[in-house]
Design a protein around this motif. Structure first.
Motif, PDB file in Angstrom:
ATOM      1  N   ILE A  77       0.841  -1.214   0.000  1.00 55.53           N
ATOM      2  CA  ILE A  77       0.000   0.000   0.000  1.00 55.53           C
ATOM      3  C   ILE A  77       0.867   1.252   0.000  1.00 55.53           C
ATOM      4  CG2 ILE A  77      -1.632   1.371   1.361  1.00 55.53           C
ATOM      5  CD1 ILE A  77      -2.940  -1.282   2.207  1.00 55.53           C
ATOM      6  N   PHE A  78       1.896   1.266   0.843  1.00 50.25           N
ATOM      7  CA  PHE A  78       2.794   2.424   0.869  1.00 50.25           C
ATOM      8  C   PHE A  78       3.593   2.527  -0.435  1.00 50.25           C
ATOM      9  CE2 PHE A  78       2.337   2.013   5.584  1.00 50.25           C
ATOM     10  CZ  PHE A  78       1.824   3.281   5.810  1.00 50.25           C
ATOM     11  N   SER A  79       3.927   1.394  -1.037  1.00 44.12           N
ATOM     12  CA  SER A  79       4.630   1.415  -2.324  1.00 44.12           C
ATOM     13  C   SER A  79       3.725   1.966  -3.419  1.00 44.12           C
ATOM     14  CB  SER A  79       5.100   0.000  -2.697  1.00 44.12           C
ATOM     15  OG  SER A  79       6.007  -0.503  -1.749  1.00 44.12           O
ATOM     16  N   LEU A  80       2.447   1.573  -3.393  1.00 39.19           N
ATOM     17  CA  LEU A  80       1.479   2.117  -4.345  1.00 39.19           C
ATOM     18  C   LEU A  80       1.358   3.626  -4.208  1.00 39.19           C
ATOM     19  CD1 LEU A  80      -1.640  -0.270  -4.462  1.00 39.19           C
ATOM     20  CD2 LEU A  80      -0.093   0.294  -6.323  1.00 39.19           C
ATOM     21  N   LYS A  81       1.267   4.070  -2.971  1.00 36.90           N
ATOM     22  CA  LYS A  81       1.142   5.498  -2.691  1.00 36.90           C
ATOM     23  C   LYS A  81       2.341   6.270  -3.233  1.00 36.90           C
ATOM     24  CE  LYS A  81       0.346   8.707   1.175  1.00 36.90           C
ATOM     25  NZ  LYS A  81       0.264   8.812   2.664  1.00 36.90           N
ATOM     26  N   ALA A  82       3.530   5.641  -3.159  1.00 38.22           N
ATOM     27  CA  ALA A  82       4.753   6.288  -3.640  1.00 38.22           C
ATOM     28  C   ALA A  82       4.945   6.120  -5.149  1.00 38.22           C
ATOM     29  CB  ALA A  82       5.961   5.719  -2.899  1.00 38.22           C
ATOM     30  N   GLY A  83       4.060   5.365  -5.798  1.00 34.11           N
ATOM     31  CA  GLY A  83       4.137   5.204  -7.250  1.00 34.11           C
ATOM     32  C   GLY A  83       5.003   4.059  -7.727  1.00 34.11           C
ATOM     33  N   PHE A  84       5.419   3.157  -6.827  1.00 37.58           N
ATOM     34  CA  PHE A  84       6.272   2.029  -7.212  1.00 37.58           C
ATOM     35  C   PHE A  84       5.411   0.855  -7.691  1.00 37.58           C
ATOM     36  CE2 PHE A  84       9.097   4.094  -3.958  1.00 37.58           C
ATOM     37  CZ  PHE A  84      10.093   4.491  -4.863  1.00 37.58           C
ATOM     38  N   ILE A  85       4.735   1.025  -8.836  1.00 36.31           N
ATOM     39  CA  ILE A  85       3.841  -0.008  -9.355  1.00 36.31           C
ATOM     40  C   ILE A  85       4.623  -1.279  -9.686  1.00 36.31           C
ATOM     41  CG2 ILE A  85       2.172  -0.586 -11.149  1.00 36.31           C
ATOM     42  CD1 ILE A  85       1.281   1.640  -9.251  1.00 36.31           C
ATOM     43  N   GLY A  86       5.792  -1.096 -10.320  1.00 36.67           N
ATOM     44  CA  GLY A  86       6.600  -2.249 -10.699  1.00 36.67           C
ATOM     45  C   GLY A  86       7.037  -3.071  -9.504  1.00 36.67           C
ATOM     46  N   ILE A  87       7.412  -2.386  -8.415  1.00 42.70           N
ATOM     47  CA  ILE A  87       7.848  -3.094  -7.213  1.00 42.70           C
ATOM     48  C   ILE A  87       6.688  -3.852  -6.576  1.00 42.70           C
ATOM     49  CG2 ILE A  87       8.600  -2.742  -4.809  1.00 42.70           C
ATOM     50  CD1 ILE A  87      10.565  -0.708  -5.757  1.00 42.70           C
ATOM     51  N   VAL A  88       5.491  -3.263  -6.591  1.00 44.94           N
ATOM     52  CA  VAL A  88       4.323  -3.932  -5.997  1.00 44.94           C
ATOM     53  C   VAL A  88       4.016  -5.222  -6.755  1.00 44.94           C
ATOM     54  CG1 VAL A  88       1.853  -3.763  -5.539  1.00 44.94           C
ATOM     55  CG2 VAL A  88       3.325  -1.794  -5.115  1.00 44.94           C
ATOM     56  N   LEU A  89       3.923  -5.150  -8.093  1.00 49.39           N
ATOM     57  CA  LEU A  89       3.640  -6.346  -8.884  1.00 49.39           C
ATOM     58  C   LEU A  89       4.753  -7.377  -8.730  1.00 49.39           C
ATOM     59  CD1 LEU A  89       2.235  -4.724 -12.145  1.00 49.39           C
ATOM     60  CD2 LEU A  89       0.961  -6.116 -10.513  1.00 49.39           C
ATOM     61  N   ALA A  90       6.003  -6.900  -8.699  1.00 45.95           N
ATOM     62  CA  ALA A  90       7.130  -7.820  -8.548  1.00 45.95           C
ATOM     63  C   ALA A  90       7.129  -8.482  -7.174  1.00 45.95           C
ATOM     64  CB  ALA A  90       8.448  -7.069  -8.768  1.00 45.95           C
ATOM     65  N   SER A  91       6.760  -7.708  -6.122  1.00 37.32           N
ATOM     66  CA  SER A  91       6.734  -8.282  -4.776  1.00 37.32           C
ATOM     67  C   SER A  91       5.658  -9.350  -4.658  1.00 37.32           C
ATOM     68  CB  SER A  91       6.508  -7.185  -3.730  1.00 37.32           C
ATOM     69  OG  SER A  91       5.198  -6.673  -3.796  1.00 37.32           O
ATOM     70  N   LEU A  92       4.534  -9.154  -5.356  1.00 37.23           N
ATOM     71  CA  LEU A  92       3.473 -10.151  -5.329  1.00 37.23           C
ATOM     72  C   LEU A  92       3.881 -11.389  -6.132  1.00 37.23           C
ATOM     73  CD1 LEU A  92       0.536  -7.640  -5.685  1.00 37.23           C
ATOM     74  CD2 LEU A  92       1.135  -8.951  -3.651  1.00 37.23           C
ATOM     75  N   THR A  93       4.614 -11.167  -7.219  1.00 30.81           N
ATOM     76  CA  THR A  93       5.201 -12.307  -7.944  1.00 30.81           C
ATOM     77  C   THR A  93       6.156 -13.057  -7.023  1.00 30.81           C
ATOM     78  OG1 THR A  93       5.087 -11.140 -10.062  1.00 30.81           O
ATOM     79  CG2 THR A  93       6.622 -12.987  -9.917  1.00 30.81           C
ATOM     80  N   GLY A  94       6.998 -12.291  -6.330  1.00 33.71           N
ATOM     81  CA  GLY A  94       7.949 -12.897  -5.401  1.00 33.71           C
ATOM     82  C   GLY A  94       7.260 -13.629  -4.270  1.00 33.71           C
ATOM     83  N   SER A  95       6.102 -13.137  -3.852  1.00 33.13           N
ATOM     84  CA  SER A  95       5.352 -13.800  -2.793  1.00 33.13           C
ATOM     85  C   SER A  95       4.848 -15.160  -3.264  1.00 33.13           C
ATOM     86  CB  SER A  95       4.176 -12.921  -2.358  1.00 33.13           C
ATOM     87  OG  SER A  95       3.480 -13.520  -1.295  1.00 33.13           O
TER      88      SER A  95
END
Length: 352
Positions: A77-95
């Motif tokens: 959520i904090f990553s989304l707020k900061a605009g890190f869309i790529g990191i959010v999708l990648a972190s969910l892939t990593g999960s």
């Protein structure tokens, strides 16, 4: 291990607060934040394990996965707020990769070193296999195929529609598992009896209070962790994809990693598998769709579109886990296969 987690929390939380106020080095604070979140996740794991003993293996595994994923949800959520869309999708892939290959692999491997053969509910394994196939292959791959001919707005509309379907199906799966077909597909109940015979580390109220405090602390530290991503990535040459798939995913799922392996070592494979596979399903069918819907509130929306390396890795992980677990039986070599696949994919993401 418990003493180490306590020490890290007592040191890490004050350092996190002081470092954020006085703007210490981003690289140093990144390490402090990660260690503090992992230690807090250890407390979340211990609290949910205590509640799992009271509630039984199935509900306990779901509870552990839920609070374990709460850490990752907060970071995202904090990553989304900061605009890190790529990191959010990648972190969910990593999960997904971390839960199926690393958590599942370590559980099979560690448990298999102590017991030559471990069994878990075969009906649960087959039920989860179908959901994994749907969540990753149908809901994630199909949008990537169609979005090549769509505008950004249409892609977002499709992503919202798929997210709603995933959430509804996940809630229906919980209804099926805990209400309409509770106890229908029962295999061996010895693990459940052993769980009830075991004494929980903490009482119910103490466990709930610790869960609440640890979750709030994780939210605070996670907000500051996100602010270090740019500097850390530039310093070590890490891409957003690698930070998300490997670093954020491991930190965000630390509670599940520890709990699942401990359960496997105690020969409670129903709980271990429920944590590894159940957590994956929760990420794919609930956490990710929720984030897609929440992204509509931020300046940059997040479509449900992954890169091809992410998609192929997730599909491979799902098929591998299904192949090895569909018989309701595990050993150390199965675990080694899963861990090896995770290492290969980690190397690949590092060089992208």
């Amino acid at each position: 291990m418990n003493k180490l987690f306590t020490f890290l929390v007592l040191i890490g939380l004050p350092l996190s607060i002081i470092g954020s106020i006085f703007h210490w080095s981003a690289v140093i604070m990144f390490i402090v934040y990660c260690l503090t979140i992992i230690a807090l996740a250890g407390f979340i794991g211990r609290a949910t394990e205590s509640l799992a003993i009271v509630l039984g293996p199935r509900a306990g595994g779901l509870l552990n996965a839920t609070f374990g994923n709460a850490v990752e949800l907060i970071i995202s959520i904090f990553s989304l707020k900061a605009g890190f869309i790529g990191i959010v999708l990648a972190s969910l892939t990593g999960s997904v990769l971390g839960n199926l290959l690393l958590v599942g692999g370590l559980s099979f491997f560690v448990g298999g070193l102590k017991y030559k053969r471990q069994s878990f509910n075969i009906y649960e394994a087959r039920h989860n296999a179908g959901l994994l196939m749907f969540a990753v292959i149908v809901a994630f791959v199909i949008p990537e195929v169609f979005t090549h001919t769509m505008s950004e707005q249409d892609t977002m509309v499709l992503s919202v529609g798929i997210s709603i379907v995933l959430i509804l199906l996940y809630l229906a799966a919980l209804l099926f598992k805990f209400v309409t077909h509770r106890g229908v597909y029962q295999a061996d109940n010895t693990q459940g009896e052993a769980a009830h015979a075991e004494e929980p580390e903490w009482g119910k109220m103490k466990a709930i209070v610790i869960l609440a405090i640890a979750t709030v602390a994780v939210a605070y530290v996670s907000e500051h962790l996100v602010s270090t991503f740019d500097v850390v990535g530039a310093t070590f040459g890490w891409s957003e994809l690698f930070i998300g798939v490997i670093i954020v995913a491991i930190v965000g799922n630390a509670a599940e990693h520890a709990s699942a392996v401990i359960m496997a070592y105690k020969n409670k494979m129903d709980v271990a598998v429920e944590i590894a596979v159940g957590s994956t399903l929760q990420v794919a069918m609930f956490v990710l769709p929720i984030l897609v819907l929440l992204s509509l509130l931020f300046p940059t929306s997040m479509p449900l579109v992954f890169t091809w390396p992410e998609l192929i890795s997730m599909v491979t992980a799902v098929l591998l886990m299904i192949t090895l677990s569909n018989d309701g039986d595990s050993n150390w070599f199965d675990g080694l296969v899963l861990i090896s696949a995770y290492i290969i994919m980690g190397i690949g993401f590092y060089f992208i």
